[in-house]
Design a protein around this motif. Structure first.
Motif, short mmCIF file in Angstrom:
data_model
loop_
_atom_site.label_atom_id
_atom_site.label_comp_id
_atom_site.label_asym_id
_atom_site.label_seq_id
_atom_site.Cartn_x
_atom_site.Cartn_y
_atom_site.Cartn_z
N ILE A 1 0.82 -1.30 0.45
CA ILE A 1 -0.40 -0.24 0.46
C ILE A 1 0.56 1.22 -0.45
N PRO A 2 0.44 2.13 -1.55
CA PRO A 2 1.66 3.54 -0.81
C PRO A 2 1.20 4.25 0.49
N MET A 3 2.11 4.52 1.31
CA MET A 3 2.55 5.33 2.68
C MET A 3 2.94 6.61 2.37
N ARG A 4 2.07 7.64 2.44
CA ARG A 4 3.35 9.01 2.64
C ARG A 4 3.87 9.45 3.80
N GLY A 5 3.35 8.90 4.57
CA GLY A 5 3.48 9.64 6.34
C GLY A 5 4.88 8.53 6.71
N SER A 6 4.62 8.66 8.50
CA SER A 6 5.68 8.21 9.38
C SER A 6 5.12 6.96 10.05
N ALA A 7 3.97 6.35 10.42
CA ALA A 7 3.59 5.46 10.55
C ALA A 7 3.86 4.17 9.50
N GLU A 8 5.52 3.38 11.04
CA GLU A 8 6.32 2.28 9.81
C GLU A 8 4.67 1.62 9.19
N SER A 9 4.44 0.79 10.11
CA SER A 9 3.11 0.53 9.12
C SER A 9 1.52 0.22 9.67
N LEU A 10 0.76 -0.20 8.95
CA LEU A 10 -0.34 -0.09 8.85
C LEU A 10 -1.46 -1.52 10.28
N ASN A 11 -2.23 -1.29 10.66
CA ASN A 11 -2.25 -2.17 11.40
C ASN A 11 -3.17 -3.37 10.74
N VAL A 12 -2.86 -4.62 11.10
CA VAL A 12 -2.98 -5.61 9.82
C VAL A 12 -4.60 -5.59 9.20
N ALA A 13 -5.61 -5.53 9.90
CA ALA A 13 -7.15 -4.88 9.97
C ALA A 13 -7.15 -4.45 8.78
N VAL A 14 -7.01 -2.88 9.07
CA VAL A 14 -6.69 -1.23 8.55
C VAL A 14 -5.86 -2.33 6.81
N ALA A 15 -5.29 -2.72 7.12
CA ALA A 15 -4.64 -2.68 5.62
C ALA A 15 -5.33 -4.11 4.76
N SER A 16 -5.99 -4.67 5.27
CA SER A 16 -6.64 -6.28 4.71
C SER A 16 -8.13 -5.19 4.11
N GLY A 17 -8.31 -4.22 4.78
CA GLY A 17 -9.87 -3.90 3.70
C GLY A 17 -9.00 -3.21 2.85
N ILE A 18 -7.84 -2.35 3.17
CA ILE A 18 -7.77 -1.64 1.94
C ILE A 18 -7.53 -2.21 0.85
N LEU A 19 -6.39 -3.66 0.72
CA LEU A 19 -6.36 -4.26 -0.64
C LEU A 19 -7.26 -5.05 -0.57
#
Lengths: 252, 252
Positions: free
Chosen positions: A224-242
Motif C-alpha cells: 500500500i503506498p503510504m506518504r506518512g511516518s507510521a511504519e506500518s498499518l494495522n493488519v485489519a486496516v491493511a487488509s481492508g484497503i487491499l
C-alpha cells in the motif's frame, strides 16, 4: 434444569479450550446479539442453546431443530467467558468450505496473534463478500471468545477455517487462482494490475508480515503506498484497503 | 529520588485524568518503545522523563533539555497505568496544529468510543501522512493510555486535537477544503470524483456513524462499496480505505 455433573455440561465446558473445539468442530458463542445473528443467518450450525434461569428467549427467533436447555445460574457462570454474562450461550458447529477448492475470493491469514485483530479481519472479509477465510498454522484461534466478539457475527456468513497455507497456496495455483501477498517489499498498488475477480490474498503477522516461504509462492507481492511516518498499518486496516483495491480493480 | 508528597508527583498523578490533561495540555506515555519514539521524533514535546529505580536510560537517546527524575518503585507504581510496568514514563506536551487553518489533509473523528479503535485511527492517519487528526466533542480522549498504546507513537508525528467539528467544518469550507463524509447513505466511491490532494474526511461513531448535522455540511457523502453480509466495517478499517481512495484519486 441440568446438573453440573451431567455429561453434556462437561462437554460444553471443554469447548472453552481450543483443543476440544478443534476435536469436536464446535464452539461457544455468548450474548443475545451473536446468538440472534446465528439463528437467523446460520440456524443449521446452531446445535444447542443454553439459557440462564432468568433469560427469556424472544418469541420471534426461529428455533426449530435446536436443543434448548435452561441451566442453573451456577452452571451458567461456569460456562460463561465474559465478565458481564448476558444469560445466553449457544453451541455452534464450525462451518466448512466446499470440499473441492473452486475459483473464488479468499483471504489467507498468516500468523496474526491478536484475537481482536483477527475478529476485525473476519468482519472485513465478510463485508467484502469473500468466500472463505483461511487461518495458517501460527494464527491465533479463529473461534476464541474475543475473536468471535470482535467479528460481530461474521462467522455465520463465511467459513473460517484453519489450514496449512503453503499447501493451500499450491492448490490455489493449480486452480489458476491469482495469488497476491501483502509485503513491504512488494510493488505499490497503482503499479499492479488485477487479473479478474478471483484471488487469494495473503496478509501476515502484525510484526513481521507473512512468511517469506509463503510470499515466494505469490504471483504478485503488493504494498500500500503510504506518504506518512507510521511504519506500518494495522493488519485489519491493511487488509481492508487491499480487499477494496482487489474488488475495485478486479471488477473494473 | 523524589518523594510522594512532592508537588511534582502530585501533578504527574493528576495527568492520569482527562480533565487535568486538558487543563495542563500534557499527558503521560509509558514504556521504552513509546518514550524512544517520542525523544527521537518529537523531543521538543517531551517535558520530563521518570524512571523506576532499576531502569537504565539507553546512552544513545537524545535527552538534552529533558528533565529526568529517578523515582522510588513505590512512586512509580502509583503513576503507572499498565499491568506490567516497564520502568519508564514520560510527560509530554500535547502538540498543536498551526493557528491558521491551511489547505491540507485532515481526518475529523466524530464520536468514536473505543480507545483501541481511536488509536488505530491515529496510526492510520499517520501512515497516510495527514496533517492533523481532529476529535469531536463526543469522542473518547485522544490521550488516554489505551489510545496512546494502540497508536504506537503516531501522536509524535501529527497533532491530535480535540475540537468542535461543526465549527471546524465551517472553517474548512471557508478555506475551500473539499469535505467528504463517510455515510451508509452516501455515493459509492467509484461514482465520486476527488477534487485535488486536500480534504477533510469525516468518519463517525462505531454504531451510528457521523452525526447528521455534521454530514449535512459535507460536499460529498461517500460509501465504500461492499458485496458481503457484514453490516458495516470497523471504523479504523473504513477510514483506511477512504484515506487510500482519497490519496489514489486526489493525486492521480
Amino acid at each position: 434444569m441440568v446438573s453440573l455433573q451431567n455429561e453434556k455440561v462437561k462437554l460444553w465446558k471443554k469447548l472453552k479450550l481450543r483443543k476440544w473445539r478443534e476435536r469436536e468442530q464446535k464452539y461457544l458463542i455468548e450474548g443475545p446479539h451473536l446468538v440472534q445473528e446465528a439463528v437467523f443467518s446460520a440456524r443449521e450450525q446452531v446445535n444447542t442453546i443454553l439459557i440462564d434461569e432468568a433469560f427469556h428467549l424472544p418469541a420471534e427467533w426461529p428455533l426449530d431443530g435446536i436443543e434448548i436447555f435452561q441451566v442453573t445460574h451456577k452452571i451458567f457462570t461456569e460456562l460463561t467467558q465474559t465478565e458481564t454474562p448476558q444469560g445466553i450461550i449457544a453451541i455452534c458447529e464450525m462451518s466448512r468450505p466446499a470440499v473441492l477448492l473452486k475459483p473464488g475470493r479468499y483471504l489467507l491469514v498468516d500468523g496474526v496473534q491478536d484475537p481482536g485483530n483477527l475478529g476485525t479481519l473476519i468482519r472485513t472479509a465478510d463485508a467484502f463478500g469473500l468466500d472463505t477465510i483461511y487461518l495458517g498454522d501460527g494464527c491465533v484461534d479463529g473461534y476464541n471468545a474475543k475473536t468471535l466478539r470482535s467479528a460481530q457475527g461474521s462467522h455465520f456468513h463465511l467459513p473460517v477455517v484453519h489450514k496449512n497455507l503453503f499447501q493451500l497456496s499450491k492448490e490455489m495455483k493449480a486452480q489458476k487462482i491469482p495469488l497476491y501477498g501483502s509485503s513491504l517489499q512488494g510493488h505499490e498498488l497503482d503499479q499492479v494490475s488485477v487479473n479478474g475477480p478471483y484471488f487469494g490474498l495473503v496478509v501476515g503477522n502484525e510484526g513481521n508480515g507473512a512468511s517469506p516461504e509463503l510470499l515466494a509462492e505469490m504471483d504478485q507481492q503488493v504494498k500500500i503506498p503510504m506518504r506518512g511516518s507510521a511504519e506500518s498499518l494495522n493488519v485489519a486496516v491493511a487488509s481492508g484497503i487491499l480487499l477494496y483495491w482487489l474488488q475495485a480493480k478486479g471488477l473494473a
